[in-house]
Write an enzyme that holds these catalytic residues in place. Sequence first.
Site, PDB file in Angstrom:
ATOM      1  N   LYS A  44       1.892  -5.914  -7.867  1.00 46.20           N
ATOM      2  CA  LYS A  44       2.680  -6.472  -6.760  1.00 46.20           C
ATOM      3  C   LYS A  44       3.153  -7.890  -7.055  1.00 46.20           C
ATOM      4  CE  LYS A  44       1.100  -3.410  -3.159  1.00 46.20           C
ATOM      5  NZ  LYS A  44       0.190  -2.532  -3.922  1.00 46.20           N
TER       6      LYS A  44
HETATM    7  C1  LIG Z   1       0.410  -1.132  -4.094  1.00 49.74           C
HETATM    8  C2  LIG Z   1      -0.302  -0.483  -5.236  1.00 49.74           C
HETATM    9  C3  LIG Z   1       0.036   0.811  -5.702  1.00 49.74           C
HETATM   10  C4  LIG Z   1       1.092   1.671  -5.008  1.00 49.74           C
HETATM   11  O1  LIG Z   1       2.383   1.212  -5.265  1.00 49.74           O
HETATM   12  P1  LIG Z   1       3.621   1.725  -4.355  1.00 49.74           P
HETATM   13  O2  LIG Z   1       4.783   0.906  -4.770  1.00 49.74           O
HETATM   14  O3  LIG Z   1       3.194   1.463  -2.932  1.00 49.74           O
HETATM   15  O4  LIG Z   1       3.794   3.178  -4.633  1.00 49.74           O
HETATM   16  C5  LIG Z   1      -0.617   1.311  -6.804  1.00 49.74           C
HETATM   17  N1  LIG Z   1      -1.590   0.594  -7.433  1.00 49.74           N
HETATM   18  C6  LIG Z   1      -1.945  -0.638  -7.021  1.00 49.74           C
HETATM   19  C7  LIG Z   1      -3.030  -1.363  -7.741  1.00 49.74           C
HETATM   20  C8  LIG Z   1      -1.315  -1.235  -5.921  1.00 49.74           C
HETATM   21  O5  LIG Z   1      -1.696  -2.467  -5.511  1.00 49.74           O
END
Ligand SMILES: *Cc1c(COP(=O)(O)O)cnc(C)c1O
Length: 464
Positions: free
Chosen positions: A112
């Site tokens: 993120k």
């Molecule tokens: C948010 C997150 C996901 C999921 O990603 P999306 O874009 O919501 O599909 C997967 N792995 C981790 C570690 C995350 O923080």
Amino acid sequence: MRYVSTRGHAPVLAFDDVLLTGLARDGGLYVPETWPHFEPDAIRAMAGLSYEDLAVKVMLPFLGGTIPEDEFAELVSETCGAFGHEAVAPLRQLGRGDWLMELFHGPTLAFKDHALQLLGRLFDHVLCQRGERVTIVGATSGDTGSAAIEACRDRASIDIVILHPKGRVSDVQRRQMTTVLSPNVHNVAIEGTFDDCQDLVKALFADLAFRDEMRLSAVNSINWARIMAQIVYYFAAATALGAPDRKLSFAVPTGNFGNVYAGYAARAMGLPIERFVVGSNSNDILTRFFESGAMTMGGVVPTLSPSMDIQVSSNFERLLFDLVGRDGAKVEALMAEFRGTGAMRLPEGAWRRSRELFDGFRVDDEATRLIIRTLHEETGELLDPHSAIGVAAGRAMNRDPMAPMVALATAHPAKFPAAVEAATGVRPGLPRHLADLFERPERCDALPNDAAVLADYVRAKVAG
Ligand SMILES: *Cc1c(COP(=O)(O)O)cnc(C)c1O
């Protein structure tokens, strides 16, 4: 470049307004009116560029002139500088045609950061230019809160208030938020669950007078700029592995569908991506959809991969828009059906079109532990449970041995040390910049689950 809502009614906006608006006023999500396209020669010329230079090239068409190129390049350069690896998103080979792209070298150790580090800088840039301020309010069950706080800390035009359920996030996750002592960062531990936190945020946004007074804003995963920033690493992986002259596939551990949708966008922009494998844990609404054509809500069960413990994948609406021929009225009707009944069935043709590109694959906790152990034995690589789901799904659904499969590693193993240690016997250590996390002082306010109390709190903090 302008942006339209997936539900067809909201005003068409330029990039800077889409950035600050987040969710469209008709309840839809903003998408580009048309996809920018790179010809094969232009993609060939990207090989060997630094991540930074590649990022500017890939994202510039989306800005539509709202930010001058040199100023944008500066924001991108600062963003890349916040990552703890020179390659920003390094690729590692796991086996023949089997690759891992590490997206966890940002300040909070989850992918993120790729989107939010840029988003915080974009917000600040646009707001400073307009002489405006915003108050960002959000709820987190773990990863998003710390990534948003790191992205917004010390920014002149932003206050950020993040709610987490008291005692229900891991110690690492809590400390990544509460040890940020910047005056514009306000951590709140709510006496309640994550759902209570989300309901409180919704209540604040629903109070339109308060919303305007505080200039509330959100940085959740439906913000278009987050998708835009994530497109870049698909280009980085593809050009490193021979695009445009060689096809490849991606395996993506998926929750809200934001990450894998960015890959879909990269393909629309010209990358020769053959398939996407959408990995899910036992909360498998997407896997069931790709198997059947029906999207059916279920209850959320806790798993080893909490950032994928979701009931509804909000970004799926963006894909849906394309699958039904960019017909906003159709999207609106399908989404109304889904909200009303907990289920929707796509027209047969739309589902078939999705299956030409996407496979779903479910990996339960036991299979997650197994792949963490296997990969550690085979390669020495420690995977966190989310990344492990990507690798397992990619291996299970690899249909074309000639196309490399790239699994996206979305979190650093040290973010989920207990699960990794249980599977491998090795406890992953925090990287150097977080090594003293458990010695740092914390600051956090505890509040009851009460929207009026929270509103007073926000008013007081922002005024101060
Ligand atoms: C948010 C997150 C996901 C999921 O990603 P999306 O874009 O919501 O599909 C997967 N792995 C981790 C570690 C995350 O923080």
